[in-house]
Design a protein around this motif. Structure first.
Motif, PDB file in Angstrom:
ATOM      1  N   HIS B 126       0.825  -1.204   0.000  1.00  0.00           N
ATOM      2  CA  HIS B 126       0.000   0.000   0.000  1.00  0.00           C
ATOM      3  C   HIS B 126       0.863   1.260   0.000  1.00  0.00           C
ATOM      4  O   HIS B 126       0.617   2.205  -0.743  1.00  0.00           O
ATOM      5  CB  HIS B 126      -0.935   0.008   1.202  1.00  0.00           C
ATOM      6  CG  HIS B 126      -1.774   1.245   1.281  1.00  0.00           C
ATOM      7  ND1 HIS B 126      -2.834   1.466   0.438  1.00  0.00           N
ATOM      8  CD2 HIS B 126      -1.671   2.348   2.054  1.00  0.00           C
ATOM      9  CE1 HIS B 126      -3.355   2.649   0.710  1.00  0.00           C
ATOM     10  NE2 HIS B 126      -2.673   3.201   1.687  1.00  0.00           N
ATOM     11  N   MET B 128       3.901   1.661  -1.079  1.00  0.00           N
ATOM     12  CA  MET B 128       4.635   1.852  -2.321  1.00  0.00           C
ATOM     13  C   MET B 128       3.742   2.357  -3.448  1.00  0.00           C
ATOM     14  O   MET B 128       4.218   2.960  -4.391  1.00  0.00           O
ATOM     15  CB  MET B 128       5.339   0.554  -2.728  1.00  0.00           C
ATOM     16  CG  MET B 128       6.577   0.305  -1.907  1.00  0.00           C
ATOM     17  SD  MET B 128       7.599   1.789  -1.919  1.00  0.00           S
ATOM     18  CE  MET B 128       8.449   1.658  -0.380  1.00  0.00           C
ATOM     19  N   LYS B 129       2.430   2.093  -3.336  1.00  0.00           N
ATOM     20  CA  LYS B 129       1.523   2.654  -4.322  1.00  0.00           C
ATOM     21  C   LYS B 129       1.607   4.176  -4.278  1.00  0.00           C
ATOM     22  O   LYS B 129       1.366   4.844  -5.267  1.00  0.00           O
ATOM     23  CB  LYS B 129       0.087   2.208  -4.040  1.00  0.00           C
ATOM     24  CG  LYS B 129      -0.178   0.767  -4.426  1.00  0.00           C
ATOM     25  CD  LYS B 129      -1.604   0.379  -4.061  1.00  0.00           C
ATOM     26  CE  LYS B 129      -1.852  -1.085  -4.341  1.00  0.00           C
ATOM     27  NZ  LYS B 129      -3.175  -1.496  -3.841  1.00  0.00           N
ATOM     28  N   GLY B 130       1.939   4.718  -3.112  1.00  0.00           N
ATOM     29  CA  GLY B 130       2.057   6.165  -2.991  1.00  0.00           C
ATOM     30  C   GLY B 130       3.477   6.669  -3.116  1.00  0.00           C
ATOM     31  O   GLY B 130       3.732   7.701  -3.705  1.00  0.00           O
ATOM     32  N   MET B 131       4.434   5.934  -2.556  1.00  0.00           N
ATOM     33  CA  MET B 131       5.780   6.474  -2.424  1.00  0.00           C
ATOM     34  C   MET B 131       6.748   6.012  -3.507  1.00  0.00           C
ATOM     35  O   MET B 131       7.937   5.844  -3.265  1.00  0.00           O
ATOM     36  CB  MET B 131       6.335   6.145  -1.044  1.00  0.00           C
ATOM     37  CG  MET B 131       5.583   6.892   0.028  1.00  0.00           C
ATOM     38  SD  MET B 131       6.009   6.311   1.638  1.00  0.00           S
ATOM     39  CE  MET B 131       4.673   7.002   2.592  1.00  0.00           C
ATOM     40  N   LEU B 132       6.219   5.792  -4.666  1.00  0.00           N
ATOM     41  CA  LEU B 132       7.065   5.462  -5.810  1.00  0.00           C
ATOM     42  C   LEU B 132       7.038   6.695  -6.699  1.00  0.00           C
ATOM     43  O   LEU B 132       6.003   7.327  -6.848  1.00  0.00           O
ATOM     44  CB  LEU B 132       6.432   4.270  -6.535  1.00  0.00           C
ATOM     45  CG  LEU B 132       7.269   3.459  -7.497  1.00  0.00           C
ATOM     46  CD1 LEU B 132       8.281   2.628  -6.720  1.00  0.00           C
ATOM     47  CD2 LEU B 132       6.376   2.536  -8.297  1.00  0.00           C
ATOM     48  N   ARG B 133       8.180   7.087  -7.277  1.00  0.00           N
ATOM     49  CA  ARG B 133       8.182   8.264  -8.145  1.00  0.00           C
ATOM     50  C   ARG B 133       8.673   7.886  -9.530  1.00  0.00           C
ATOM     51  O   ARG B 133       9.759   7.322  -9.675  1.00  0.00           O
ATOM     52  CB  ARG B 133       9.096   9.351  -7.584  1.00  0.00           C
ATOM     53  CG  ARG B 133       8.674   9.914  -6.259  1.00  0.00           C
ATOM     54  CD  ARG B 133       7.490  10.860  -6.366  1.00  0.00           C
ATOM     55  NE  ARG B 133       7.097  11.311  -5.035  1.00  0.00           N
ATOM     56  CZ  ARG B 133       6.203  10.682  -4.283  1.00  0.00           C
ATOM     57  NH1 ARG B 133       5.576   9.616  -4.721  1.00  0.00           N
ATOM     58  NH2 ARG B 133       5.921  11.133  -3.074  1.00  0.00           N
ATOM     59  N   PHE B 160      -0.331  -0.155 -10.936  1.00  0.00           N
ATOM     60  CA  PHE B 160       0.148   0.881 -11.853  1.00  0.00           C
ATOM     61  C   PHE B 160      -0.259   0.597 -13.295  1.00  0.00           C
ATOM     62  O   PHE B 160      -0.428   1.520 -14.083  1.00  0.00           O
ATOM     63  CB  PHE B 160       1.671   1.033 -11.724  1.00  0.00           C
ATOM     64  CG  PHE B 160       2.062   1.702 -10.440  1.00  0.00           C
ATOM     65  CD1 PHE B 160       1.830   3.050 -10.264  1.00  0.00           C
ATOM     66  CD2 PHE B 160       2.598   0.980  -9.389  1.00  0.00           C
ATOM     67  CE1 PHE B 160       2.153   3.679  -9.075  1.00  0.00           C
ATOM     68  CE2 PHE B 160       2.916   1.594  -8.194  1.00  0.00           C
ATOM     69  CZ  PHE B 160       2.692   2.954  -8.037  1.00  0.00           C
ATOM     70  N   LEU B 235       6.263   8.562   7.132  1.00  0.00           N
ATOM     71  CA  LEU B 235       7.198   8.537   6.003  1.00  0.00           C
ATOM     72  C   LEU B 235       8.577   8.150   6.536  1.00  0.00           C
ATOM     73  O   LEU B 235       9.419   9.009   6.748  1.00  0.00           O
ATOM     74  CB  LEU B 235       7.238   9.931   5.351  1.00  0.00           C
ATOM     75  CG  LEU B 235       7.956  10.104   4.033  1.00  0.00           C
ATOM     76  CD1 LEU B 235       7.260   9.345   2.934  1.00  0.00           C
ATOM     77  CD2 LEU B 235       8.034  11.574   3.669  1.00  0.00           C
TER      78      LEU B 235
END
Lengths: 405, 250
Positions: B126, B128-133, B160, B235
């Motif tokens: 969950h 990493m769905k947010g904290m991937l750039r 993704f 974070l």
């Protein structure tokens, strides 16, 4: 593309809106479009104040004709002004979104020229983002009070969530601090949207505001008690089926005003209000159970502990037999541990050690539970109160998960 | 102490289960890496045997605990070095209680331990769905690199893929394990790149967007409400390295 300078101005004027959640919508991506919505909501980053960044929170314009006392964008404030075009906003959203920096857009605006004009600009931006840029991510749109109802309903067809800010907890305070707004200009569109939402649900039309409505109020800028605020929230949840009420503790950002308190309200009051709000929405409490009308929430105890201390006749309960709705009312037992207790007690009797392993906060729970008839707490109410008091670790308790859903 | 050593695969672990009953030896530790043993330790090197694994697998189809094999595959993605022992005991408990579903008996140490492993993995998925750039490369696809605790690349790819769809092919690169997940817009693959080096070239405009993003990150913060502890909680520092807003050298 918008430049850094204007971005900074438009974001700094938007950041006092606390709503940030991106949950509740299941919008799907289409063929060659970009984005979808995650029903659980996703946080992408966290700023130094501990708040999450989920949406690109920005104003279309901070050039306001209103003069609300508490607001950073009020007309009489000497702050830099900027306005963005709908295309600039759309472009920025697409570029941030595909880099996975945001979950969607939170668009608001100062009252630029007139409420209708502003609402039209907001609506245009959202329609453009959906139809020209083929964006299917989350959109939270701020509703403008007193705007034309047709425009508002149209926006609801394209946005995932809308919110009309109630701003202050009473009509009197609103008159005093935000003279250009009044109760009916906020509640009328809220009611309109609630009815449209209900109707859409009833015919299983899932494109109208799939994530519902929220609102926000400033706490501590006016004299209302916590009891009045919690009752107001309960009313809003019941009457308008709101998904969330956000509380924002007052921070003095404007030049001195005789109408406003000099000092900021501590974050603790806001924290306690959110705790009480959680009890309302998830734990089956009513506002009347939590607090009296003229009272403020205790600084020392969280609202659940305070309730338990007022009701010694209901405790202790036995963890091996108590119904789930009673378990979650025990201080130290939350939803997760209540779930673990209820599912594991089918296999056999639980012991105190089992509870500790399930991460029940035994320091608090021990005075309110029995395990197989055994009671290890104390009957001495003073000792219990002392062990529940958060005075020893106030700093640790100031803010927990307030801004995530 | 009894120690089982095996190769770290799912089949290997199922072979351990088989041999445990065959040898009538219950290990105290199950490990895929050599352990420091003392003189009175008994060490068994368990060979992976597909036949044995299949027989154990078949047993689980008639077992009251549901989704055992699925959950075990998930748990083996964990980066926790103690996972094998916990998973082994979970499997053994499911076998010994063939007729009851043990998966929710959280009063048991190993069921709770197993649930914790799974929870840590799904939590990281969950997060990493947010904290991937992603960054845009000159070849036109989006590229993201990250270093997750658990091997989650295969688990985040579908998210993704749905989101970026047909117009945005992408590559997700786990630089810790050199695992690569790819989407060409129509389908996805995940593979281990082994020793191969992966070079990507970013577009020139990329740095402008990163600057805009940093401006946004700094402006949306309310200084009067500084709460670094809370930020660190949500974070964790271990993820900062790959986030342009936290790592300004990126």
């Amino acid at each position: 593309m918008i430049d850094g300078n204007r971005l900074k101005i438009l974001v700094e004027s938007a950041k006092y809106d606390v709503s940030c959640s991106s949950s509740g919508s299941e919008r799907k991506n289409r063929d060659y479009g970009l984005g979808n919505c995650a029903v659980e909501g996703i946080c992408h980053s966290f700023t130094e104040d501990g708040r999450c960044i989920s949406l690109l929170k920005i104003l279309l314009s901070n050039d306001c004709v209103y003069n609300c006392e508490y607001c950073v964008n009020r007309r009489s404030n000497d702050v830099p002004r900027a306005t963005a075009t709908p295309d600039e906003i759309c472009d920025l959203v697409i570029n941030f979104y595909k880099r996975n920096m945001i979950e969607g857009l939170f668009l608001s605006s100062a009252i630029h020229i007139s409420p209708d004009n502003t609402m039209e600009m907001l609506c245009d931006t959202v329609v453009k983002l959906r139809t020209v840029y083929h964006f299917n991510g989350y959109i939270h749109l701020k509703g403008i009070p007193s705007a034309d109802s047709k425009l508002i309903v149209k926006a609801g067809e394209y946005a995932d969530r809308m919110s009309f800010n109630i701003e202050l907890p009473s009509e009197n305070s609103l008159k005093l601090l935000a003279p250009q707004k009044d109760k009916s200009s906020i509640l009328t569109p809220m009611n309109l949207m609630a009815n449209e939402y209900k109707y859409a649900k009833s015919i299983r039309y899932n494109k109208f505001l799939p994530a519902g409505q929220t609102t926000q109020m400033i706490v501590g800028a006016s004299p209302e008690t916590d009891g009045q605020i919690i009752r107001l929230s309960q009313g809003l949840y019941r009457k308008y089926a709101l998904k969330r009420v956000y509380y924002s503790s007052y921070v003095p950002i404007n030049t001195k005003s005789a109408l406003l308190p000099m000092k900021p309200v501590g974050l603790l009051r806001e924290h306690r209000l959110y705790q009480a709000d959680w009890l309302l929405r998830f734990y089956g409490f009513s506002a009347e159970e939590i607090i009296g009308n003229d009272e403020n929430l205790s600084e020392e105890y969280d609202p659940k502990c305070a309730w338990a201390l007022r009701h010694p006749e209901l405790f202790p309960v036995d963890v091996n037999t108590a119904p789930p709705e009673m378990l979650v009312r025990v201080p130290g037992i939350g939803f997760k541990s209540a779930y673990k207790i209820v599912s594991s007690r089918k296999y056999g009797k639980l012991s105190f050690d089992d509870l500790t392993r399930m991460r029940v906060v035994m320091k608090r729970a021990i005075h309110f539970i029995t395990v197989g008839g055994k009671f290890l707490g104390t009957e001495n109410t003073k000792l219990i109160a002392a062990s529940l008091s958060s005075k020893n670790d106030l700093t640790a308790n100031v803010q927990l998960s307030l801004f995530t859903e | 102490m009894t120690i089982f050593l095996f190769d770290g695969t799912k089949e290997g672990l199922l072979s351990c289960i088989f041999d445990c009953y065959k040898l009538k030896k219950t290990p105290d530790v199950v490990s895929a890496t050599p352990v420091q043993a003392s003189l009175n330790d008994e060490i068994f090197e368990i060979k992976t045997d597909i036949e044995k694994a299949k027989r154990v697998e078949k047993f689980f189809h008639g077992c009251a605990t549901k989704y055992v094999l699925h959950d075990v595959s998930l748990a083996l993605r964990s980066g926790d070095s103690k996972k094998y022992t916990v998973v082994f005991y979970y499997l053994k408990l499911a076998i010994d209680n063939k007729n009851t579903d043990i998966s929710r008996n959280y009063a048991d140490k190993y069921v709770l331990g197993f649930a914790d492993i799974i929870r840590k993995i799904t939590n990281e998925v969950h997060r990493m769905k947010g904290m991937l750039r992603f960054s845009e490369t000159v070849s036109g696809f989006l590229y993201a690199h990250y270093e997750p605790d658990n091997d989650v690349t295969e688990l985040i790819i579908p998210h993704f893929f749905k989101r970026l769809g047909k117009s945005y092919p992408f590559m997700i690169h786990d630089t810790k394990r050199n695992i690569v997940g790819l989407s060409n817009g129509n389908e996805t693959t995940v593979f281990n790149a082994g020793d191969r080096r992966i070079d990507v070239y970013l577009t020139r405009e990329e740095s402008e967007f990163i600057e805009l993003w940093r401006t946004y990150y700094d402006s949306v913060n309310i200084k009067e409400r500084k709460n670094l502890k809370l930020m660190g909680h949500y974070l964790p520092k271990k993820y900062w390295k790959n986030l342009p807003e936290k790592n300004r050298d990126l």
